[in-house]
Design a protein around this motif. Sequence first.
Motif, short mmCIF file in Angstrom:
data_model
loop_
_atom_site.label_atom_id
_atom_site.label_comp_id
_atom_site.label_asym_id
_atom_site.label_seq_id
_atom_site.Cartn_x
_atom_site.Cartn_y
_atom_site.Cartn_z
N ALA A 177 0.85 -1.19 0.00
CA ALA A 177 0.00 0.00 0.00
C ALA A 177 0.88 1.24 0.00
O ALA A 177 1.99 1.22 0.56
CB ALA A 177 -0.92 0.02 1.23
N VAL A 178 0.42 2.29 -0.65
CA VAL A 178 1.08 3.60 -0.56
C VAL A 178 0.02 4.62 -0.17
O VAL A 178 -1.14 4.52 -0.60
CB VAL A 178 1.75 4.03 -1.89
N GLY A 179 0.41 5.57 0.67
CA GLY A 179 -0.58 6.52 1.15
C GLY A 179 -0.03 7.92 1.30
O GLY A 179 1.19 8.14 1.35
N TYR A 180 -0.95 8.87 1.37
CA TYR A 180 -0.61 10.29 1.50
C TYR A 180 -1.54 10.89 2.54
O TYR A 180 -2.75 10.63 2.53
CB TYR A 180 -0.78 10.99 0.15
N TYR A 181 -0.97 11.67 3.48
CA TYR A 181 -1.78 12.33 4.51
C TYR A 181 -1.40 13.81 4.54
O TYR A 181 -0.22 14.14 4.53
CB TYR A 181 -1.49 11.68 5.87
N LYS A 182 -2.40 14.69 4.57
CA LYS A 182 -2.10 16.13 4.59
C LYS A 182 -2.94 16.83 5.62
O LYS A 182 -4.16 16.65 5.65
CB LYS A 182 -2.36 16.75 3.22
N GLN A 183 -2.30 17.60 6.49
CA GLN A 183 -3.02 18.51 7.36
C GLN A 183 -2.94 19.88 6.70
O GLN A 183 -1.83 20.40 6.47
CB GLN A 183 -2.42 18.54 8.76
N VAL A 184 -4.11 20.44 6.40
CA VAL A 184 -4.18 21.68 5.63
C VAL A 184 -3.39 22.80 6.33
O VAL A 184 -3.51 22.99 7.55
CB VAL A 184 -5.65 22.10 5.45
N ASP A 185 -2.59 23.51 5.57
CA ASP A 185 -1.76 24.64 6.04
C ASP A 185 -0.71 24.22 7.08
O ASP A 185 -0.25 25.06 7.86
CB ASP A 185 -2.64 25.76 6.65
N TYR A 186 -0.38 22.92 7.16
CA TYR A 186 0.60 22.55 8.17
C TYR A 186 1.65 21.60 7.60
O TYR A 186 2.77 22.01 7.30
CB TYR A 186 -0.14 21.95 9.37
N PHE A 187 1.33 20.33 7.44
CA PHE A 187 2.33 19.40 6.95
C PHE A 187 1.68 18.31 6.10
O PHE A 187 0.44 18.18 6.07
CB PHE A 187 3.08 18.75 8.13
N HIS A 188 2.52 17.55 5.44
CA HIS A 188 2.02 16.38 4.72
C HIS A 188 2.97 15.22 4.98
O HIS A 188 4.12 15.41 5.41
CB HIS A 188 1.90 16.66 3.22
N SER A 189 2.49 14.03 4.76
CA SER A 189 3.34 12.86 4.96
C SER A 189 3.00 11.77 3.94
O SER A 189 1.91 11.77 3.35
CB SER A 189 3.17 12.31 6.38
N ASN A 190 3.97 10.90 3.75
CA ASN A 190 3.77 9.74 2.87
C ASN A 190 4.01 8.49 3.69
O ASN A 190 4.83 8.49 4.62
CB ASN A 190 4.77 9.77 1.71
N PHE A 191 3.32 7.45 3.36
CA PHE A 191 3.59 6.17 4.03
C PHE A 191 3.40 5.02 3.05
O PHE A 191 2.71 5.17 2.04
CB PHE A 191 2.71 5.99 5.27
N TYR A 192 4.08 3.93 3.35
CA TYR A 192 3.88 2.74 2.52
C TYR A 192 3.95 1.50 3.39
O TYR A 192 4.45 1.53 4.54
CB TYR A 192 4.89 2.67 1.37
#
Lengths: 382, 71
Positions: A359-374
């Motif tokens: 699995a690959v994923g993307y998470y974003k908190q608006v106006d703050y940070f983003h992250s990727n995970f797999y």
Amino acid sequence: MQLRYSIIAISALVSFANAQNYVSVQYMDYDEDSVRTTVHSPHLELNLDFGADYTLNISGVIDSLSGASPTYYDSSSGASAKIPKGSILSSDIAYGDIPYSDRRKDLSVALTKRLKSRDELSVGYNYSTESDYISNELSLGYLHYLDKSKNRSIDFGLSYQKNKIKIGCYLGNSECDGVSGASSKVVNEYSYVLNTQIGFTQILDKNSLIKASLFYINEHGYLSNPYMRIVRDYNTNPRITEERKPDTRHSYGLGLEYDRAINSKFTTLFSYRLFHDSWDITSHTFETQLFYDFNSKLRLGVNLRAYHQSKAKFFSGKKDYFTNEKYASSDRRVGKLSSYSANLSAEYKINSKFSINGAVGYYKQVDYFHSNFYNIGFKYRF
Amino acid sequence: MRVMFLIIVALFFSGCSIKEVKPWQKEILAKESMQFSGGDGNLRKFVNHIYFSKEASKGGSGVAGGGCGCN
């Protein structure tokens, strides 16, 4: 006999335990804002059936974390969570990342017993430890079928958690007053969590079902974060102090889920959660997942999630806001925020026993940070 | 808050028609893809851990899971 067991297995589909023997090995990786925070997480799970009546599930994970946590600090002494004594120059107050690293070990054991009526009773234990944190949890669950065809069920869950938080006195927190002086001194604080849930599942037809649940969580004890800092009296006598969250928190909410197979290959799932707590945080979570079975070997999945929360009544991110409030926090996680996430997953069955997944994923908190995970792994059924 | 709660529950249950399904008709319902994460509890647990450590909400996905110093 084989038919009987098959029917029992199928009838138990709304249960929380999938009846099968397997071992699963997974590796998960999380990367936030290009290595600001990274987590490497190998995971092992063993699921064993003892006849048709008992299922034992054991899982363990080791998270290796490294990165930085954002908070206020005294820039004249470097990026450190240590609280400076007395007032400091307002020009020395900075907001930024305090480096940290840790290793979390987590072990879970759950035993499910199916009664003559095929109702299910489960007991579980979880142990989790970090360098500054130890958690023990006991849980109990009961699943009761409300009709003969097992199309309708109600489930109850209860867990109790005791957490030990170890505060290093070198940080200068007020918990250490009276015992500080030795930099290696540690003061232990505790928090307790009671989690309850009641759920209802109804099969609508041979392709769809709905689930609804209500939950209530009671937390008390030390609910603050010993590393989070705030600024008090910025305009008169600027000081950096520890944050202080209330010692109790009552949370409750509602979960709804609708799962539907459009046809034998295409499945859609929708869920919504409403959350509210005594800190005045209200949140809404929408999630959907689509699965497509290309053939008997390959399945692809897409998951989308949207989340929004309001801020806690004692939160402010501003450095010139707090004066002498009893409860005060600049921890962004209890501030107003919105987040979005998406992940793609795939599972390929090499044969009837062995499958690989990723699995690959993307998470974003608006106006703050983003992250990727797999995530990559395999599952062996036996 | 209460009004929103009632509206959501009403919308959710409206239009639901229930047909009795016999055990031998549950093949599709028993598929792993009828669960979030396709029955892959590990991925679900990992992703929920991200949400739990970055957001203030919790609950609604079972009572077990263990504690974490991440929050």
